[in-house]
Design a protein around this motif. Structure first.
Motif, PDB file in Angstrom:
ATOM      1  N   ARG A  56      51.640 -29.605 -55.022  1.00 21.72           N
ATOM      2  CA  ARG A  56      51.510 -28.075 -54.425  1.00 21.72           C
ATOM      3  C   ARG A  56      50.865 -28.137 -53.111  1.00 21.72           C
ATOM      4  O   ARG A  56      49.682 -28.636 -53.084  1.00 21.72           O
ATOM      5  N   PRO A  57      51.656 -27.361 -52.106  1.00 23.79           N
ATOM      6  CA  PRO A  57      50.710 -27.630 -50.874  1.00 23.79           C
ATOM      7  C   PRO A  57      49.658 -26.734 -50.879  1.00 23.79           C
ATOM      8  O   PRO A  57      49.441 -25.416 -51.683  1.00 23.79           O
ATOM      9  N   THR A  58      48.696 -26.920 -50.081  1.00 28.98           N
ATOM     10  CA  THR A  58      47.403 -26.192 -49.847  1.00 28.98           C
ATOM     11  C   THR A  58      47.027 -26.335 -48.429  1.00 28.98           C
ATOM     12  O   THR A  58      47.142 -27.429 -47.854  1.00 28.98           O
ATOM     13  N   GLU A  59      46.224 -25.327 -47.989  1.00 26.22           N
ATOM     14  CA  GLU A  59      45.808 -25.228 -46.594  1.00 26.22           C
ATOM     15  C   GLU A  59      44.486 -25.520 -46.501  1.00 26.22           C
ATOM     16  O   GLU A  59      43.850 -25.681 -45.637  1.00 26.22           O
ATOM     17  N   ASN A  60      43.795 -25.885 -47.923  1.00 26.23           N
ATOM     18  CA  ASN A  60      42.501 -26.055 -48.065  1.00 26.23           C
ATOM     19  C   ASN A  60      42.018 -27.598 -48.088  1.00 26.23           C
ATOM     20  O   ASN A  60      42.617 -28.235 -48.866  1.00 26.23           O
ATOM     21  N   THR A  61      41.509 -28.390 -47.108  1.00 25.03           N
ATOM     22  CA  THR A  61      41.328 -29.654 -47.027  1.00 25.03           C
ATOM     23  C   THR A  61      40.502 -30.205 -48.180  1.00 25.03           C
ATOM     24  O   THR A  61      40.654 -31.340 -48.605  1.00 25.03           O
ATOM     25  N   ASP A  62      39.564 -29.229 -48.715  1.00 21.85           N
ATOM     26  CA  ASP A  62      38.651 -29.753 -49.944  1.00 21.85           C
ATOM     27  C   ASP A  62      39.670 -29.806 -51.077  1.00 21.85           C
ATOM     28  O   ASP A  62      39.149 -30.511 -52.029  1.00 21.85           O
ATOM     29  N   TYR A 105      47.433 -31.173 -55.657  1.00 23.11           N
ATOM     30  CA  TYR A 105      47.464 -30.361 -54.164  1.00 23.11           C
ATOM     31  C   TYR A 105      47.603 -31.416 -53.152  1.00 23.11           C
ATOM     32  O   TYR A 105      47.093 -32.740 -53.180  1.00 23.11           O
ATOM     33  N   LYS A 106      48.371 -31.106 -52.228  1.00 22.76           N
ATOM     34  CA  LYS A 106      48.672 -32.002 -51.019  1.00 22.76           C
ATOM     35  C   LYS A 106      48.367 -31.117 -49.763  1.00 22.76           C
ATOM     36  O   LYS A 106      49.022 -29.865 -49.603  1.00 22.76           O
ATOM     37  N   PHE A 107      47.618 -31.631 -49.051  1.00 23.13           N
ATOM     38  CA  PHE A 107      47.133 -30.657 -47.758  1.00 23.13           C
ATOM     39  C   PHE A 107      48.534 -30.506 -46.777  1.00 23.13           C
ATOM     40  O   PHE A 107      48.991 -31.418 -46.562  1.00 23.13           O
ATOM     41  N   THR A 108      48.562 -29.303 -46.388  1.00 23.30           N
ATOM     42  CA  THR A 108      49.718 -28.910 -45.499  1.00 23.30           C
ATOM     43  C   THR A 108      49.182 -28.044 -44.400  1.00 23.30           C
ATOM     44  O   THR A 108      48.781 -26.846 -44.698  1.00 23.30           O
ATOM     45  N   PRO A 109      49.044 -28.475 -43.092  1.00 25.34           N
ATOM     46  CA  PRO A 109      48.514 -27.628 -42.046  1.00 25.34           C
ATOM     47  C   PRO A 109      49.156 -26.198 -42.078  1.00 25.34           C
ATOM     48  O   PRO A 109      50.483 -26.234 -42.272  1.00 25.34           O
ATOM     49  N   PRO A 110      48.338 -25.376 -41.950  1.00 22.59           N
ATOM     50  CA  PRO A 110      49.067 -24.001 -41.526  1.00 22.59           C
ATOM     51  C   PRO A 110      50.150 -23.980 -40.474  1.00 22.59           C
ATOM     52  O   PRO A 110      49.872 -24.758 -39.634  1.00 22.59           O
TER      53      PRO A 110
END
Length: 155
Positions: free
Chosen positions: A113-119, A147-152
């Motif tokens: 699941r994409p997330t913009e939160n690096t934490d 969760y997988k970090f995806t930059p905005p």
């Protein structure tokens, strides 16, 4: 002559002690082999019980979405009964915790699941199915979405 008898008795005692140790070791090895064979014989049935619990969990989700409260309770009871049967056979059910770090030794990622939160990167977003252990060894990984970090997107 008494010294000779004492010497013979000491030798017989040492030999008896050695034979008892061999018998104890063979008995222990035999018990271990029998337990392993029993586990191997039970494995197909235990896999089917795990599948049965999964099927009833899926039915519960479908029935809950349709608003069938009484039937969802029945599904929960069936899952609980199957879980108790597995527990009595030494199969321990364990659950992944949402928000915990992904652990590939106990969990299998079935999606991201994409997330913009690096934490949140590499943390569990959703727990799909429980895992199972026998004697501390994982026999089925808990299934999770990570969760997988995806930059905005750039403005």
């Amino acid at each position: 002559m008494l010294t000779g008898i004492q010497s013979d008795l000491a030798g017989l005692h040492a030999q008896s002690k050695f034979l008892n140790e061999v018998i104890d070791r063979l008995h222990t090895e035999n018990e271990q082999l029998r337990a392993a064979e029993a586990r191997r014989t039970l494995q197909p049935a235990l896999r089917e019980l795990v599948k049965l619990a999964d099927d009833w969990r899926s039915r519960r989700t479908s029935l809950a979405e349709a608003g069938h409260v009484d039937l969802t309770r029945l599904c929960d009871e069936i899952v609980e009964d199957v879980t108790l049967l597995l527990d009595r056979q030494g199969v321990e059910e364990f659950h992944a915790e949402v928000g915990a770090a992904f652990d590939r030794h106990e969990q299998r990622s079935v999606g991201t699941r994409p997330t913009e939160n690096t934490d949140q990167d590499g943390r569990i977003a959703e727990a799909r199915r429980p895992g199972y252990r026998v004697d501390g060894n994982v026999v089925r990984f808990a299934e999770v979405v990570v969760y997988k970090f995806t930059p905005p997107p750039a403005p």
